[in-house]
Design an enzyme around this catalytic site. Structure first.
Site, PDB file in Angstrom:
ATOM      1  N   HIS A  84      74.875  21.017   4.885  1.00 28.42           N
ATOM      2  CA  HIS A  84      74.150  21.268   3.629  1.00 28.42           C
ATOM      3  C   HIS A  84      73.113  22.378   3.782  1.00 28.42           C
ATOM      4  O   HIS A  84      72.722  22.995   2.796  1.00 28.42           O
ATOM      5  CB  HIS A  84      73.541  19.979   3.049  1.00 28.42           C
ATOM      6  CG  HIS A  84      72.316  19.460   3.710  1.00 28.42           C
ATOM      7  ND1 HIS A  84      72.333  18.404   4.605  1.00 28.42           N
ATOM      8  CD2 HIS A  84      71.017  19.807   3.591  1.00 28.42           C
ATOM      9  CE1 HIS A  84      71.103  18.133   4.993  1.00 28.42           C
ATOM     10  NE2 HIS A  84      70.279  18.976   4.396  1.00 28.42           N
ATOM     11  N   ASP A 219      77.873  16.095   8.717  1.00 28.97           N
ATOM     12  CA  ASP A 219      77.007  17.103   8.088  1.00 28.97           C
ATOM     13  C   ASP A 219      76.548  18.146   9.114  1.00 28.97           C
ATOM     14  O   ASP A 219      75.396  18.153   9.543  1.00 28.97           O
ATOM     15  CB  ASP A 219      75.812  16.399   7.438  1.00 28.97           C
ATOM     16  CG  ASP A 219      75.046  17.302   6.488  1.00 28.97           C
ATOM     17  OD1 ASP A 219      75.312  18.514   6.474  1.00 28.97           O
ATOM     18  OD2 ASP A 219      74.165  16.799   5.759  1.00 28.97           O
ATOM     19  N   SER A 648      66.077  18.529   8.096  1.00 30.61           N
ATOM     20  CA  SER A 648      67.530  18.684   8.034  1.00 30.61           C
ATOM     21  C   SER A 648      67.971  19.711   9.069  1.00 30.61           C
ATOM     22  O   SER A 648      67.449  20.824   9.123  1.00 30.61           O
ATOM     23  CB  SER A 648      67.959  19.152   6.644  1.00 30.61           C
ATOM     24  OG  SER A 648      67.773  18.134   5.702  1.00 30.61           O
TER      25      SER A 648
END
Length: 713
Positions: A84, A219, A648
């Site tokens: 992402h 991810d 992240s």
């Protein structure tokens, strides 16, 4: 329950509830809470994590493109971050004919790696506390005068650093301005896409599973840093070579066990752990619910079109994910604040502080008064800002309003104009006026119905019906510069932005008569007059008091070890691998597996489809060295690391500093950790390195990338 199960429960549940950490923490790497880290199981020293004088783990951790975190995992500058985080770059390289979002992308060798103009990575070369220099002379000044002197002092301090041409120094306040730190930053500008799994792996579970555990998402995406022949930062060039890092992370594929020590190194965005109880209460009862309600309407409308049309799905994929991300986070935050009794605990803590230091009571009383007075303006601010942000037609109208103001003030030179038209061109690329008319119609109705009349433009009740709004917007759009349909010198804004802006006088005339511009102008003027003009001065007073309250907490509570709130600077957080017990009679294990992906598999579904090759690997059990003691491939795991947005892509490391996972999310029941970390509920979610290497090796047949790494077996 038989004896075996009773014994198992007795072993598991007490372990889950025994927490060595109390407050969490996002620690400045030069000021680590080393003792607690060692108590929890860390085997390396704090110097091995951050040492400006010789290679250390910090030399393998970068801020990726100004937002996420990434880490170097090979001696040739191979970079790992989240899918992402790289999503925008993957999208830019994608088309309907060459859909890397759907199919994935894997370079066959370095010459096949794709450049990403504008993407940067930042290394932190050094950190210095500069509090005394920045705050010099400010003690007896009022807030505006103190800030003016702080700004001057900051520039003086910056000038004392001797920098290389590719370096910069940034000075950031900590503890609400009670301390200041300088960060020396190396910026690399040639970053190329190396590999990314298909979205059916990288976004498996998509919006349904976002913030949710159990999770089964791969991810991750891979990039590479390139440098000039002297290993220095350089603009993109075919002559650049892979960057040789001072340190890269060994990748561990050892099995994980509950209570194993882990730490996360990265750039967390923003937390507010030291707010007074009244502020937390307003977030929980007012502003979060308002923002949730706006995004809920926008998402539902976008989803209907994206499911029906592939072109819209690609065009809006990144935007939809961005909107959905915090919508779901805020829902979990509200529930978590209630469940953890955040307000009650804050009030109790405030009472304990007052008992030790009576001077804190006037500070808390004044904060209570100011937040209460500010509440109606803060609520309208939440509604207005979210409506403008999520109704793209109104976002565009506000951009044009800014252009008009600059022209009228004589500030629109060619450089500013070029920057503005470039921004608009980028915006129109992924804008669907017909679709957004529906979003805007619904959000105007929500704003009209939710907002007290005192905060609305005159006659705004005409927008209370979404169907009437849609008719009006569609009629306005036929002759609007904003929606890109208005013919101006034979051009439309969405097709030829430079031609539209060639004649500023003609454009200004068209904009002044544009009904969508007039609507946005009326909303903005009324909001500024009725809300922002009241909200901002109160916030200035709150900020001054919050700085005082923070200093009083640190002076009074000698038993607590304080860490500064996150502010996108490099931090270390730590904890242990753990499952969780988020609700009565509900227990979550700490690890998910490939078999769990197959349990969720829904053929053809955009969230839960599974690529055929992954199904084949599962059916044949072709797992190689990537299976764990269960015989299955581990996919995701949870721990008690205190993370937030910006983490992240952060590396999750073991007690020896080896990479064991890639941070990408938090468990929904603990998203309140930005405001109130609670080790009972707060869990970060990571992709297991076994799964990452399994996908690279077995699924993508990109063993050449594995061969670059130092794999710890």
């Amino acid at each position: 329950m038989n004896r075996k199960h009773l014994l198992l429960a007795a072993i598991i549940f007490p372990a889950v509830m025994a927490f060595g950490q109390q407050y969490g923490g996002m620690w400045i790497p030069t000021e680590l809470n080393e003792k607690e880290m060692k108590d929890l199981g860390m085997k390396i020293s704090a110097k091995q994590i951050f040492d400006p004088s010789k290679p250390s783990i910090k030399d393998a951790v970068v801020q990726f493109n100004g937002g996420c975190t990434a880490e170097i995992i090979s001696p040739q500058g191979l970079l790992l971050t989240n899918h992402h985080c790289g999503y925008g770059q993957i999208q830019k390289h994608s088309s309907v004919q060459n859909d890397y979002l759907t199919d994935g992308f894997w370079a066959k060798n370095m010459s096949g790696e794709l450049p990403n103009p504008g993407v940067t990575v930042d290394f932190i070369a050094d950190i210095k506390e500069v509090t005394d220099q920045v705050l010099a002379g400010t003690k007896d000044l009022d807030a505006p005068a103190a800030q003016a002197l702080i700004d001057k002092n900051t520039e003086r301090v910056k000038a004392t650093f001797k920098l290389e041409p590719w370096q910069k120094v940034v000075i950031r306040p900590m503890y609400y301005g009670n301390k200041y730190y300088a960060y020396v930053i190396d910026t690399y500008k040639d970053v190329r896409l190396v590999g990314a799994p298909p979205s059916s792996i990288g976004k498996f579970g998509s919006d349904t599973d976002n913030w949710v555990w159990p999770r089964h998402t791969g991810d991750f995406s891979m990039f590479r840093i390139y440098a000039d022949k002297n290993n220095r930062p350089a603009e993109y060039s075919k002559d650049n070579v892979p960057y040789k890092p001072k340190h890269f992370l060994p990748v561990s594929i050892k099995d994980k066990n509950e209570n194993d020590f882990t730490f996360v190194f990265g750039f967390p965005g923003r937390t507010t752990e030291y707010l007074p109880a009244i502020a937390v209460e307003k977030v929980m009862t007012d502003t979060d619910p308002a923002m949730i309600s706006v995004r809920e309407v926008a998402l539902k409308t976008l989803d209907e079109k994206m499911r029906a049309d592939a072109e819209t799905r690609i065009k809006y994929a990144s935007k939809y994910a961005s909107v959905a991300n915090y919508w779901k986070k805020w829902i979990g935050e509200v529930e978590g604040l209630k469940k953890s009794d955040a307000v009650g605990k804050k009030k109790q803590y405030e009472q304990s502080l007052v008992a030790k230091n009576a001077q804190i009571k006037p500070t808390i009383d004044e904060l209570n008064r100011l937040y209460t007075e500010q509440a109606p303006y803060a609520l309208n601010r939440a509604y207005y800002s979210e409506v403008i942000r999520n109704a793209e037609t109104l976002t565009l109208a506000n951009l044009y309003l800014n252009f008009m103001q600059n022209v009228e003030a004589g500030k629109m030179d060619e450089k500013t104009k070029t920057s503005f038209t470039n921004r608009l061109q980028s915006f129109y690329k992924d804008y669907d006026a017909e679709l957004d008319a529906k979003v805007t119609a619904k959000l105007l109705a929500l704003y009209a119905n939710k907002t007290p009349k005192a905060f609305l433009p005159a006659n705004f009740d005409q927008f209370a019906d979404e169907n009437k709004n849609l008719t009006a917007i569609e009629n306005w759009s036929k002759n609007s510069v904003v929606t890109g349909r208005h013919a101006l010198d034979g051009a439309t804004a969405s097709a030829d932005i430079n031609k539209v802006f060639a004649n500023s006088a003609e454009l200004m005339k068209a904009l002044k008569n544009d009904p969508i511009i007039q609507l946005a102008a009326g909303m903005r003027e009324t909001y500024m007059a009725t809300s922002e003009s009241k909200f901002a001065p109160l916030q200035d007073q709150i900020d001054v008091l919050q700085k005082k309250f923070m200093a009083q907490q640190m002076e009074t509570d000698k038993d607590r070890k304080f860490f500064p709130d996150a502010n996108s600077t490099l931090r270390v957080t730590y904890g242990q691998i753990k499952g969780s017990n988020p609700r009565d009679a509900v227990y979550y294990g700490y690890q998910t597996h490939l078999s769990g992906i197959m349990e969720k598999y829904v053929p053809g579904d955009y969230e839960f489809d599974v690529p055929k090759k992954l199904i084949d690997l599962y059916n044949t059990k072709d797992y190689g060295i990537y299976k764990d003691k269960t015989g299955d491939v581990p996919v995701n795991f949870t721990a008690t690391n205190h993370t937030t947005g910006g983490n992240s892509g952060s590396p999750a490391l073991d007690a020896n500093g080896n990479l064991i996972g890639l941070n990408f999310d938090r468990q929904w029941e603990g998203t309140m950790s930005d405001i109130n970390f609670d080790p009972r509920f707060s869990r970060n979610i990571m992709v297991d390195t076994k799964y990452i290497l399994f996908i690279i090796d077995k699924y993508a047949d990109a063993k050449w990338l594995i061969n670059e790494m130092k794999v710890v077996k």
